[in-house]
Enzyme design. Structure first.
Site, PDB file in Angstrom:
ATOM      1  CE  LYS A 180      -3.137   2.288   3.594  1.00  0.00           C
ATOM      2  NZ  LYS A 180      -1.981   2.875   4.166  1.00  0.00           N
ATOM      3  CG  HIS A 214      -6.363  -0.192   6.317  1.00  0.00           C
ATOM      4  ND1 HIS A 214      -5.446  -0.954   5.574  1.00  0.00           N
ATOM      5  CD2 HIS A 214      -5.347   0.790   6.842  1.00  0.00           C
ATOM      6  CE1 HIS A 214      -4.225  -0.791   5.660  1.00  0.00           C
ATOM      7  NE2 HIS A 214      -4.065   0.366   6.118  1.00  0.00           N
ATOM      8  CE  LYS A 253      -2.073   8.441  11.246  1.00  0.00           C
ATOM      9  NZ  LYS A 253      -1.809   6.947  11.514  1.00  0.00           N
TER      10      LYS A 253
END
Ligand code: BG6
Length: 524
Positions: A172, A264, A360
């Site tokens: 990826k 993902h 995040k």
């Protein structure tokens, strides 16, 4: 050059897959000096040696620009292994089994001459026991994928024979939008046939992700409920506490949407949403996953929220805002958080929203899928003190604390009818011995046996980019003017709460250990 696989060759590959016994092979790692090789690929190989999953005749050739010898390469890997296996001694027998088979080739993989040398080395190193099966691992930056595959083609290194396969693992990110992913696929498939290409999404290396298919299709109790008649909505959360660390330069170009969603998170959506395949054959599974991704509606901007972290406190530590991370612009407009409402246009899921969020510097590290079932009719409890019936939620904990739980209502002991939310909980650690893993073991092993089930096909990758492309374009045209909009250590921007509140729903708490907002009492 177009290389075709003879039907006999393909037969050999599928026979190997049925046997699940890897044949003798050479693994060539481009980017041998890089982080991915050190942190994940080599430790995964070490674990495969310990599990006795590698063939005896197995060779590794590491290729990178760093000018060093095999004798220098191996100690640098040993050092890294010590950090990957903290507290436990390296198993000397397994490690030396591996390092004896490792060779380093200093080379510039943008130069044609490298591939001629590599061809010579591959031919020589096997001697009369020539190992003709070769797995090329492109552990390099995205910009090198196309050129390396082209050079492998020019050098005749990917030509298969009836006795020998040639395969390529591609890391990826596979493109940065639909156009670039299509161009990369076109370039690669000029040289390789699709069954030689193994596009990695490391989420598929996680046991808990693989378990989704077993949960759904090896149990009789879930599938009858797995549809719009019984499921109210699905929530998928991939929350991280880390910031961008040293990846500021990369992340500035990419952002949370590209980094996590079409790869993902969509893999999780596909596993939850796909129709049952007719077998576990790679193409049967991948066709169903692709169909599901193709059924995702275009994401309208009002169904998407972007965020960027400001400063705050994560795990008790004060941390800087994103704009003060190394190699990040002081006025950066890059999103570090994204929340989406997806609609899936098919008979099973029409009208069932899939809410996705990832970010995040959130309050906890957790990746979870929560399937919320429709509420039971309330009528029976109308004349009791029960105020509301909590919905049943099936939560699949992908990481950490791998497992799953089902929440349901139970009568609180006593003379009144009082209902409380309780949970049945399954934790992997309660049933299975922990297996040392960095998450790449199964993926590498599957490439060696020719099983592509856990890898992305060209059309799967393109379907995923297609689903987010409009949103990427809209966001590029209209930069957000409210960033940063969430504090590090929080649950994300308020706008993400409003996204669900609009539908009279709410996100489940991010800490995986909360049920109905209360700590899960079962746990000590
Ligand atoms: C990577 C992303 O693909 O996945 C990272 O580039 C992210 O930004 C990582 O942190 C998450 O993976 P995991 O396995 O740690 O959940």
């Amino acid at each position: 050059m177009v290389t075709t696989v003879s039907s006999k060759g393909a037969e050999t590959a599928s026979t190997a897959s049925r046997d699940r016994q890897p044949q003798s092979a050479t693994l060539v790692i481009f980017g041998a000096g890089g982080d991915l090789t050190k942190r994940l690929v080599v430790p995964a190989l070490y674990h495969l040696v310990q599990a006795d999953k590698l063939p005896d005749r197995f060779t590794i050739i590491g290729v990178d620009r760093i000018d060093q010898t095999s004798e220098q390469w191996c100690p640098s890997l040993t050092k890294m292994m010590q950090t990957v296996t903290p507290g436990s001694r390296i198993d000397d027998a397994a490690w030396s089994w591996l390092t004896q088979r490792m060779h380093y080739m200093p080379a510039d993989f943008t130069q044609a001459e490298t591939f001629t040398r590599l061809a010579g080395l591959l031919a020589r190193q096997g001697g009369k026991n020539s190992i003709a099966n070769v797995l090329f691992y492109l552990a390099v930056g995205e910009r090198f994928f196309g050129p390396i595959v082209e050079q492998l083609g020019h050098a005749g290194l990917i030509r298969q024979t009836e006795e020998a396969w040639r395969r390529v693992i591609i890391e990826k990110p596979f493109g940065h939008d639909l156009t670039s992913a299509k161009a990369l696929n076109a370039k690669i498939l000029k040289v390789l046939s699709e069954d030689q290409v193994y596009r990695i999404d490391h989420f598929l290396g996680k046991e808990t992700v693989q378990n989704i298919l077993v949960l759904r299709f090896a149990n009789g109790i879930f599938e009858p409920l797995w549809n719009r008649d019984h499921i109210d909505h699905v929530q998928i959360t991939a929350a991280e506490t880390i910031g961008v660390e040293s990846r500021g330069r990369f992340y500035e170009r990419i952002g949370a949407l590209r980094d996590m969603v079409p790869n993902h998170l969509f893999q999780l959506v596909a596993m939850i949403g796909m129709e049952p395949p007719i077998s576990f054959d790679a193409d049967a599974v991948r066709a169903k996953k692709t169909e599901l991704l193709q059924a995702i509606h275009r994401i309208a901007p009002e169904n998407a929220v972007r965020g960027q972290y400001g400063n705050g406190v994560v795990s008790g530590q004060r941390v800087e805002d994103y704009r003060h991370e190394p190699n990040v612009a002081p006025d950066s407009g890059t999103e570090t958080y994204v929340a989406l409402k997806l609609g899936i246009d098919n008979w099973r899921w029409a009208g069932v929203p899939f809410y996705l969020r990832t970010g995040k510097r959130l309050s906890a590290r957790t990746t979870e899928i929560a399937i919320q079932f429709r509420q039971a009719p309330y009528a029976l409890f109308r004349d009791t003190p029960v105020e509301r019936l909590p919905p049943n939620v099936l939560t699949l904990r992908i990481q950490p604390d791998e497992g799953l739980s089902v929440s349901f209502s139970a009568k609180r002991p006593g003379s009144d009818i009082e209902i409380d939310g309780v949970a049945m909980d399954f934790s992997y650690r309660d049933y299975f011995e922990p297996v040392a893993t960095v998450g790449y073991e199964t993926l590498i092993y599957d490439c060696l046996i020719g099983d592509a089930t856990l890898f992305q096909r060209a059309d799967t990758v393109e379907a995923a980019w297609r689903a987010v492309q409009d949103l990427l374009d809209t966001w590029a045209r209209a930069p957000a003017d409210d960033l940063p909009n969430y504090a590090a250590g929080s649950a994300g921007p308020e706008a993400a709460d409003r996204l669900l509140a609009r539908d009279a729903r709410a996100w489940l708490p991010i800490a995986g250990d909360l049920l109905y907002g209360k700590p899960n009492k079962r746990k000590s």
